[in-house]
Design an enzyme around this catalytic site. Structure first.
Site, PDB file in Angstrom:
ATOM      1  N   GLY A  40       0.665  -1.197   0.040  1.00 21.37           N
ATOM      2  CA  GLY A  40      -0.074   0.063  -0.072  1.00 21.37           C
ATOM      3  C   GLY A  40       0.689   1.277  -0.047  1.00 21.37           C
ATOM      4  O   GLY A  40       0.568   2.313   0.524  1.00 21.37           O
ATOM      5  N   GLY A  44      -1.769   7.992   0.870  1.00 20.49           N
ATOM      6  CA  GLY A  44      -1.864   8.049   2.241  1.00 20.49           C
ATOM      7  C   GLY A  44      -0.353   7.771   2.831  1.00 20.49           C
ATOM      8  O   GLY A  44       0.488   8.405   2.187  1.00 20.49           O
ATOM      9  N   LEU A  93      -3.744  -8.185  -1.365  1.00 22.84           N
ATOM     10  CA  LEU A  93      -3.652  -8.839  -0.221  1.00 22.84           C
ATOM     11  C   LEU A  93      -4.934  -9.586   0.140  1.00 22.84           C
ATOM     12  O   LEU A  93      -4.789 -10.365   1.060  1.00 22.84           O
ATOM     13  CB  LEU A  93      -3.078  -7.763   0.944  1.00 22.84           C
ATOM     14  CG  LEU A  93      -1.863  -7.347   0.945  1.00 22.84           C
ATOM     15  CD1 LEU A  93      -1.718  -5.968   1.679  1.00 22.84           C
ATOM     16  CD2 LEU A  93      -0.845  -8.194   1.590  1.00 22.84           C
ATOM     17  N   ASN A 119       1.823  -2.195   5.458  1.00 24.52           N
ATOM     18  CA  ASN A 119       1.250  -1.052   5.711  1.00 24.52           C
ATOM     19  C   ASN A 119      -0.458  -1.233   5.143  1.00 24.52           C
ATOM     20  O   ASN A 119      -1.077  -0.362   5.828  1.00 24.52           O
ATOM     21  CB  ASN A 119       1.819   0.073   4.967  1.00 24.52           C
ATOM     22  CG  ASN A 119       1.030   1.384   4.685  1.00 24.52           C
ATOM     23  OD1 ASN A 119       1.059   2.049   5.766  1.00 24.52           O
ATOM     24  ND2 ASN A 119       0.421   1.610   3.615  1.00 24.52           N
ATOM     25  N   THR A 140      -7.515  -8.898   4.394  1.00 28.55           N
ATOM     26  CA  THR A 140      -6.791  -7.941   3.872  1.00 28.55           C
ATOM     27  C   THR A 140      -5.762  -7.428   4.891  1.00 28.55           C
ATOM     28  O   THR A 140      -4.366  -7.553   4.591  1.00 28.55           O
ATOM     29  CB  THR A 140      -7.619  -6.825   3.162  1.00 28.55           C
ATOM     30  OG1 THR A 140      -8.468  -7.265   2.347  1.00 28.55           O
ATOM     31  CG2 THR A 140      -6.628  -5.807   2.703  1.00 28.55           C
ATOM     32  N   TYR A 196     -21.471 -10.037  12.385  1.00 33.26           N
ATOM     33  CA  TYR A 196     -20.614  -9.070  11.878  1.00 33.26           C
ATOM     34  C   TYR A 196     -20.803  -7.603  12.415  1.00 33.26           C
ATOM     35  O   TYR A 196     -21.889  -6.821  12.290  1.00 33.26           O
ATOM     36  CB  TYR A 196     -20.599  -8.982  10.166  1.00 33.26           C
ATOM     37  CG  TYR A 196     -19.460  -8.133   9.580  1.00 33.26           C
ATOM     38  CD1 TYR A 196     -18.127  -8.198   9.770  1.00 33.26           C
ATOM     39  CD2 TYR A 196     -19.905  -6.886   9.045  1.00 33.26           C
ATOM     40  CE1 TYR A 196     -17.277  -7.552   9.027  1.00 33.26           C
ATOM     41  CE2 TYR A 196     -19.064  -6.018   8.442  1.00 33.26           C
ATOM     42  CZ  TYR A 196     -17.758  -6.456   8.262  1.00 33.26           C
ATOM     43  OH  TYR A 196     -16.520  -5.630   7.941  1.00 33.26           O
TER      44      TYR A 196
END
Length: 320
Positions: A40, A44, A93, A119, A140, A196
């Site tokens: 990643g 960001g 991922l 990350n 992920t 969930y």
């Protein structure tokens, strides 16, 4: 460090604090002999980590699901730093097949590997299963990184042994690890849609990041490998990670504006733990604001860490 220190930016024992930037915590470090993989690393705080590591001379491998966006990020970095050494490789991922393909490709390139920054992540997404049939945030944020780390570990061990330079693995966790299901990890209900909660599922995955680092650190130490493993809380930063809950997070940001960081500050703890020479030999710790921080009771459980390791191994094997 505490809330007051986070609000004021007061430095802790390391000499750094919440106001420190990624450039500041790596100032003066010559890392031109090192190679890093950053998942990643194209947006960001991952992008800022890539930029600053490249600034310190590191050969940066950006592992990204969107290689087109990653290539644009690479171009942006190199426009300001023509000497930067950056490669982009595809990695999704949420797909264990993609993780294995990435590891095969990277290892076939015969690059050394000194640093691994786990990350990438997703946050507060609606319930869905990954391509391997695992709840998406757990798949992920934890499972993909768990497999990736295992597949790159032999390379890291060989690099550390041949160079004598300590390898470092950094897992991006979060203070959100405190907000999880009562048992911490719902091993037998990972994929239960009825149970969930997007917030607790995120906290569960971030708890898993800490437990993974804790157990891997223990194993490598026992083995005598010259590799450290730590986890970090980057702080609260408004990035595209919040795309599934933008309105909620903007409201929280207004109420807690003194605690929020900009992107250079948000990447600081990752860069500090990944590169600063002060942390040579430090392993199995959790950092926030560039200092060792306290985790939840569940995150300190050796038993839960071992149980998660076994569970994760089974999941990755069953998906082969």
């Amino acid at each position: 460090m505490g809330i007051l220190s986070s609000m004021t930016g007061k430095a802790g024992a390391s000499g750094f604090g919440s106001a420190s930037t990624a450039e500041q915590v790596t100032d003066g470090v010559d890392a031109s002999h090192l190679t890093v993989v950053i998942t990643g690393g194209a947006s960001g705080i991952g992008l800022e980590t890539s930029r600053v590591f490249a600034l310190r001379g590191i050969h940066v491998i950006i592992a990204a699901r969107n290689t087109e966006a990653a290539s644009k990020a690479m171009k942006t970095i190199m426009e300001n730093n023509p000497a930067a050494r950056i490669d982009v490789l595809k990695l999704d991922l949420s797909s264990l097949k993609s993780v294995r393909a990435f590891a095969d490709q990277f290892n076939s390139m015969k690059f050394p590997l000194n640093i691994l920054i786990n990350n990438a992540g997703v946050m507060f997404c609606p319930f869905q299963l990954s391509k391997d049939g695992v709840e998406m945030q757990f798949a992920t944020n934890h499972l993909g990184h768990f497999l990736l780390t295992n597949l790159l570990l032999d390379n890291m061990k060989a690099t550390a042994k041949s160079t004598g330079i300590e390898g470092r693995i950094v897992n991006l966790s979060s203070y959100a690890h405190h907000v999880t299901y009562p048992k911490g990890i719902e091993f037998d209900k990972i994929n239960d849609e009825k149970k969930y909660s997007d917030k607790m599922a995120y906290g569960q995955s971030k708890l898993a990041n800490i437990l993974h680092a804790k157990e891997l650190s223990r194993r490598l130490k026992e083995e005598g490998a010259n590799i450290t493993v730590n986890s970090v809380h980057p702080g609260m930063i408004m990035t595209n990670l919040f795309r599934h809950s933008f309105v909620l997070m903007k409201l929280i940001q207004v109420a807690t504006y003194l605690l929020w960081k900009n992107v250079p500050q948000g990447a600081a703890t990752t860069c500090y733990v990944g590169l600063n020479p002060q942390l040579r030999g430090v392993t199995g710790k959790y950092f926030a604001d560039c200092n060792v921080a306290k985790t939840s009771k569940l995150a300190r459980s050796d038993e839960l860490a071992k149980q998660l390791w076994d569970f994760s191994e089974e999941l990755t094997k069953s998906a082969q």
